[in-house]
Design an enzyme around this catalytic site. Structure first.
Site, mmCIF file in Angstrom:
data_model
loop_
_atom_site.group_PDB
_atom_site.id
_atom_site.type_symbol
_atom_site.label_atom_id
_atom_site.label_comp_id
_atom_site.label_asym_id
_atom_site.label_seq_id
_atom_site.Cartn_x
_atom_site.Cartn_y
_atom_site.Cartn_z
ATOM 1 N N LYS A 36 -16.180 -4.672 3.943
ATOM 2 C CA LYS A 36 -15.415 -5.310 2.872
ATOM 3 C C LYS A 36 -13.922 -5.332 3.224
ATOM 4 C CE LYS A 36 -14.650 -0.956 0.417
ATOM 5 N NZ LYS A 36 -14.748 -0.227 -0.859
ATOM 6 N N TYR A 266 19.624 -1.611 3.526
ATOM 7 C CA TYR A 266 19.998 -1.706 2.112
ATOM 8 C C TYR A 266 20.286 -0.342 1.508
ATOM 9 C CZ TYR A 266 18.370 -6.588 1.866
ATOM 10 O OH TYR A 266 18.206 -7.938 2.035
#
Length: 379
Positions: A36, A266
Site C-alpha cells: 500500500k 529563515y
C-alpha cells in the site's frame, strides 16, 4: 555509469526480494506482502514484483485503485484491498479477481450486489476489530456479519477466503493488549469456523508480530515495513536478516564562504561560530524532507555526518561544512542502509520523534525515484 539526478530516491529491488525471502523463511507459512501507499514510498508495481520474486504468496493494498494498478501492470498474484467507502466500484475489482475486505453488513451487501450484477463470485475477507478501534466489525456486530457472509456464500455470491484483524501494540511485544486482542481474535474466528467458514485463512501478524510474536502467525503473516528492510521495533534490521531498500540523496547546488556570526536560513535559528563554508542542498519540505529536521536531522556529506543548519525550507536546506572540500555536484545522503556511514531512516525518526514509516512514505515531490537490482523486473 548512470548519471545521478539532482535529487533521487534509490530503491534496491534485490533488497526487497531478499527481505521478503528472509521473512518467509522465518515464518514457514504463506506471506502477504503489503505494498500500500505506493509500496511504502518504494514504488507500487516494482515493489510488488520484487516481493513476489522473494516468495510472497499474496499482496495487500489499502484502496481499490492500488489493486487495479497492480492488475493493469500485469501482476496476477492474489491481491487483497481493504479500505472502502460506500459506492465503491466493486464490479471493476471483481472483473480482475481482487479480493475485498468487508467490515460491516452494508459493505457486504454492496459486494453481493456487484457479484450479482457481474455474474462473478466475489472473494471476500472478513475483518474483526479486536481492539485497535479502527476498521473492522466490533465483537458485538461480528456474529451478524458472519451470518450474512455464510448466507452469501451459500447463495454462491461470495466465497470467504480470510478472517483477519490488526494489532495495536505489536511493536511492544510484551504489552498486555496483545494477549487481549489474540483472545478476541480466536473467539471471533472460532465463531466463524463453527458457522461454516472453515476454509477461510486467518491472519493477524503485521511486521512487528512477524518478527516478535510467533503465536500470532496463524495461517499467514502480513508484513509491511519489514519487507522494505526497516525494523518495526525500532532497532537494527540486520539482526533479522533485513536490509533497508531505500537511499535518499541529493547533490550540492551551491557553496559559499561566510564569516562568523552569519545567520542561516529563515528565522536565523542557526548562526555560524567561525568563518565557514555553507552548502546548499536543493530539496525541502515540498519534497518530503520534514521541516522539523532543521538543526536536528543528520546527513552524510563529504564522508562526515552533519546536522542540517537552520530551518528546512520548501525547496532547500543548508549544511555548515567548515573548511572541508565540498563542492557543487557532491553527493549528500539523507538516509540509506547505513553501511557506508550514512544516517538511516531510523536515525531520522529518532531525532524527529516520529517513525520511519512516515519518512519513507512521505519522501517524493521533486525527487526522482530510481530502481536498481533485477528482482521482479520483467524480462
Amino acid at each position: 555509469m548512470r548519471e545521478q539526478n539532482r535529487a533521487e530516491v534509490v530503491v534496491d529491488l534485490d533488497a526487497i526480494a531478499a527481505n521478503t525471502a528472509a521473512l518467509r523463511e522465518r515464518v514457514g507459512r504463506p506471506l502477504m506482502a503489503v505494498v500500500k501507499a505506493d509500496g511504502y514510498g518504494h514504488g507500487l508495481v516494482p515493489a510488488a514484483r520484487a516481493a513476489l520474486a522473494g516468495g510472497a504468496d499474496a499482496l495487500g493494498v489499502t484502496v481499490l485503485e492500488e489493486a487495479l494498478a497492480l492488475r493493469a501492470a500485469g501482476v496476477t498474484a492474489p491481491v487483497l484491498s481493504w479500505q472502502h467507502a460506500p459506492g465503491e466500484d466493486y464490479a471493476a475489482a471483481l472483473a480482475v479477481d481482487v479480493e475485498l475486505s468487508v467490515n460491516a453488513g452494508w459493505a457486504l451487501a454492496e459486494v453481493v450486489d456487484a457479484a450479482r450484477a457481474t455474474g462473478r463470485t466475489a472473494r471476500v475477507q472478513l475483518f474483526v476489530d479486536t481492539g485497535l478501534s479502527r476498521e473492522g466489525a466490533t465483537p458485538a456486530d461480528w456474529p451478524a456479519l458472519v451470518a450474512a457472509a455464510v448466507r452469501a456464500q451459500e447463495d454462491g455470491d461470495v466465497v470467504v477466503t480470510g478472517l483477519w484483524s490488526h494489532l495495536a501494540y505489536a511493536d511492544a511485544p510484551t504489552h498486555p493488549t496483545i494477549a487481549a486482542q489474540v483472545a478476541v481474535f480466536e473467539e471471533a474466528t472460532a465463531l466463524a469456523r463453527e458457522a461454516g467458514l472453515t476454509e477461510a485463512r486467518r491472519h493477524l501478524a503485521n511486521s512487528a508480530a512477524t518478527i516478535a510474536l510467533p503465536h500470532t502467525w496463524y495461517d499467514m503473516v502480513r508484513p509491511g515495513v519489514a519487507v522494505y528492510g526497516l525494523d518495526p521495533l525500532g532497532g537494527d534490521p540486520a539482526q533479522y536478516g533485513l536490509r533497508p531498500a531505500m537511499t535518499v540523496r541529493a547533490r550540492v547546488a551551491l557553496t559559499k564562504r561566510v564569516p562568523a556570526g552569519t545567520g542561516v536560513s529563515y528565522g536565523h535559528t542557526h548562526h555560524t561560530a567561525a568563518e565557514t563554508t555553507l552548502a546548499l542542498v536543493p530539496v525541502g519540505y515540498a519534497d518530503g524532507v520534514p521541516r522539523a529536521g532543521g538543526n536536528r536531522a543528520p546527513v552524510l556529506a563529504g564522508g562526515v555526518q552533519r546536522t542540517i543548519a537552520g530551518r528546512v525550507c520548501m525547496d532547500q536546506f543548508v549544511l555548515e561544512v567548515g573548511d572541508d572540500e565540498i563542492a557543487p555536484g557532491d553527493e549528500v545522503v539523507l538516509w540509506g542502509p547505513g553501511d557506508a556511514g550514512e544516517p538511516t531512516a531510523q536515525d531520522w525518526a529518532d531525532v524527529l520523534d516520529t517513525i520511519h514509516y512516515e519518512l519513507v512514505t512521505r519522501v517524493g515531490g521533486r525527487f526522482t525515484r530510481v530502481h536498481t537490482g533485477s528482482a521482479g523486473v520483467p524480462a
